[in-house]
Design a protein around this motif. Structure first.
Motif, PDB file in Angstrom:
ATOM      1  N   UNK A 111       0.839  -1.193   0.000  1.00 34.44           N
ATOM      2  CA  UNK A 111       0.000   0.000   0.000  1.00 34.44           C
ATOM      3  C   UNK A 111       0.883   1.255   0.000  1.00 34.44           C
ATOM      4  N   UNK A 112       1.990   1.199   0.718  1.00 33.70           N
ATOM      5  CA  UNK A 112       2.895   2.346   0.791  1.00 33.70           C
ATOM      6  C   UNK A 112       3.525   2.654  -0.561  1.00 33.70           C
ATOM      7  N   UNK A 113       3.895   1.617  -1.300  1.00 33.06           N
ATOM      8  CA  UNK A 113       4.499   1.875  -2.608  1.00 33.06           C
ATOM      9  C   UNK A 113       3.454   2.395  -3.595  1.00 33.06           C
ATOM     10  N   UNK A 114       2.207   1.982  -3.432  1.00 33.98           N
ATOM     11  CA  UNK A 114       1.160   2.518  -4.305  1.00 33.98           C
ATOM     12  C   UNK A 114       0.913   4.002  -4.029  1.00 33.98           C
TER      13      UNK A 114
ATOM     14  N   UNK B 241       3.275   5.986  -3.108  1.00 36.94           N
ATOM     15  CA  UNK B 241       4.436   6.611  -3.751  1.00 36.94           C
ATOM     16  C   UNK B 241       4.209   6.748  -5.252  1.00 36.94           C
ATOM     17  N   UNK B 242       3.642   5.716  -5.872  1.00 34.54           N
ATOM     18  CA  UNK B 242       3.359   5.765  -7.308  1.00 34.54           C
ATOM     19  C   UNK B 242       2.420   6.916  -7.638  1.00 34.54           C
ATOM     20  N   UNK B 243       1.345   7.023  -6.879  1.00 38.23           N
ATOM     21  CA  UNK B 243       0.361   8.068  -7.161  1.00 38.23           C
ATOM     22  C   UNK B 243       0.982   9.454  -7.045  1.00 38.23           C
ATOM     23  N   UNK B 244       1.789   9.664  -6.014  1.00 37.28           N
ATOM     24  CA  UNK B 244       2.463  10.953  -5.887  1.00 37.28           C
ATOM     25  C   UNK B 244       3.498  11.149  -6.985  1.00 37.28           C
ATOM     26  N   UNK B 245       4.195  10.080  -7.329  1.00 37.58           N
ATOM     27  CA  UNK B 245       5.230  10.173  -8.358  1.00 37.58           C
ATOM     28  C   UNK B 245       4.637  10.580  -9.699  1.00 37.58           C
ATOM     29  N   UNK B 246       3.473  10.065 -10.033  1.00 37.72           N
ATOM     30  CA  UNK B 246       2.818  10.452 -11.287  1.00 37.72           C
ATOM     31  C   UNK B 246       2.551  11.955 -11.282  1.00 37.72           C
ATOM     32  N   UNK B 247       2.051  12.477 -10.175  1.00 35.99           N
ATOM     33  CA  UNK B 247       1.757  13.910 -10.095  1.00 35.99           C
ATOM     34  C   UNK B 247       3.035  14.760 -10.136  1.00 35.99           C
ATOM     35  N   UNK B 248       4.068  14.316  -9.454  1.00 37.36           N
ATOM     36  CA  UNK B 248       5.334  15.060  -9.450  1.00 37.36           C
ATOM     37  C   UNK B 248       5.964  15.024 -10.845  1.00 37.36           C
ATOM     38  N   UNK B 249       5.953  13.868 -11.486  1.00 34.74           N
ATOM     39  CA  UNK B 249       6.521  13.751 -12.829  1.00 34.74           C
ATOM     40  C   UNK B 249       5.749  14.611 -13.829  1.00 34.74           C
ATOM     41  N   UNK B 250       4.448  14.590 -13.713  1.00 28.38           N
ATOM     42  CA  UNK B 250       3.604  15.397 -14.604  1.00 28.38           C
ATOM     43  C   UNK B 250       3.906  16.886 -14.425  1.00 28.38           C
TER      44      UNK B 250
ATOM     45  N   UNK C 257      11.589   8.124  -5.477  1.00 30.23           N
ATOM     46  CA  UNK C 257      10.419   8.172  -4.601  1.00 30.23           C
ATOM     47  C   UNK C 257      10.070   6.750  -4.184  1.00 30.23           C
ATOM     48  N   UNK C 258       9.881   6.565  -2.871  1.00 28.24           N
ATOM     49  CA  UNK C 258       9.505   5.260  -2.358  1.00 28.24           C
ATOM     50  C   UNK C 258       8.564   5.389  -1.184  1.00 28.24           C
TER      51      UNK C 258
ATOM     52  N   UNK D  39       7.595   8.699   0.764  1.00 33.10           N
ATOM     53  CA  UNK D  39       6.184   9.066   0.764  1.00 33.10           C
ATOM     54  C   UNK D  39       5.480   8.395   1.937  1.00 33.10           C
ATOM     55  N   UNK D  40       4.810   9.217   2.749  1.00 36.85           N
ATOM     56  CA  UNK D  40       4.078   8.706   3.905  1.00 36.85           C
ATOM     57  C   UNK D  40       2.572   8.974   3.784  1.00 36.85           C
ATOM     58  N   UNK D  41       2.199   9.851   2.869  1.00 37.17           N
ATOM     59  CA  UNK D  41       0.794  10.252   2.751  1.00 37.17           C
ATOM     60  C   UNK D  41       0.308  10.060   1.314  1.00 37.17           C
TER      61      UNK D  41
END
Length: 151
Positions: free
Chosen positions: A16-19, A21-30, A111-112, A143-145
């Motif tokens: 769940x924690x890596x997911x 991170x993925x969601x935030x990473x998509x927004x940061x990359x975008x 990001x992790x 990523x914690x949130x």
């Protein structure tokens, strides 16, 4: 001066924690118009206790990782982001994420998720995010949130 990231690595382990991170990473990359490398490291240490280890274990683990990564790419595409590549490696996640891939791909942000391990695994193996935070040459965001900065 605001730092712009051009190559972002997000580590996925199915937790769940890596997911998050993925969601935030998509927004940061975008936001940064960066390339996002979604990666999974098959930790072969998990197979060391299997007496009949053979190549089929690695092959099966890679296939499972590939299927999971396809779902993560779909998430990025659903959020109108296409500059995504996937990377699957076999090795020790701490080393692959902090040293090998950043050097190979020119990563400037890793990001992790805060942790994908249970308490006993953290005691025995140590936290990947902790190790990467200390040893990586690039910036690291643990990523914690969720995307809205909530638990």
């Amino acid at each position: 001066m605001q730092k712009e990231y051009k190559k972002i690595l997000v580590a996925m382990d199915g937790s769940k924690e890596s997911e998050r991170a993925l969601k935030k990473a998509v927004h940061v990359a975008k936001r940064n118009d960066a390339t996002l490398y979604i990666t999974h490291v098959v930790d072969m240490r998990a197979f060391e206790t299997v007496s009949s280890y053979d190549e089929t274990l690695a092959t099966n683990a890679k296939k499972e990782a590939d299927e999971a990564l396809k779902q993560y790419i779909e998430y990025a595409h659903e959020h109108k982001f296409d500059k995504v590549e996937t990377v699957i490696r076999i090795g020790v996640p701490k080393i692959v994420l902090s040293e090998d891939l950043p050097k190979e791909l020119g990563i400037d942000l890793i990001m992790l998720g805060a942790t994908g391990l249970n308490t006993m695994e953290r005691i025995l193996l140590g936290s990947v995010s902790s190790y990467v935070s200390v040893h990586a040459k690039s910036d690291v965001l643990v990523v914690r949130t969720d995307v809205d900065n909530k638990q």
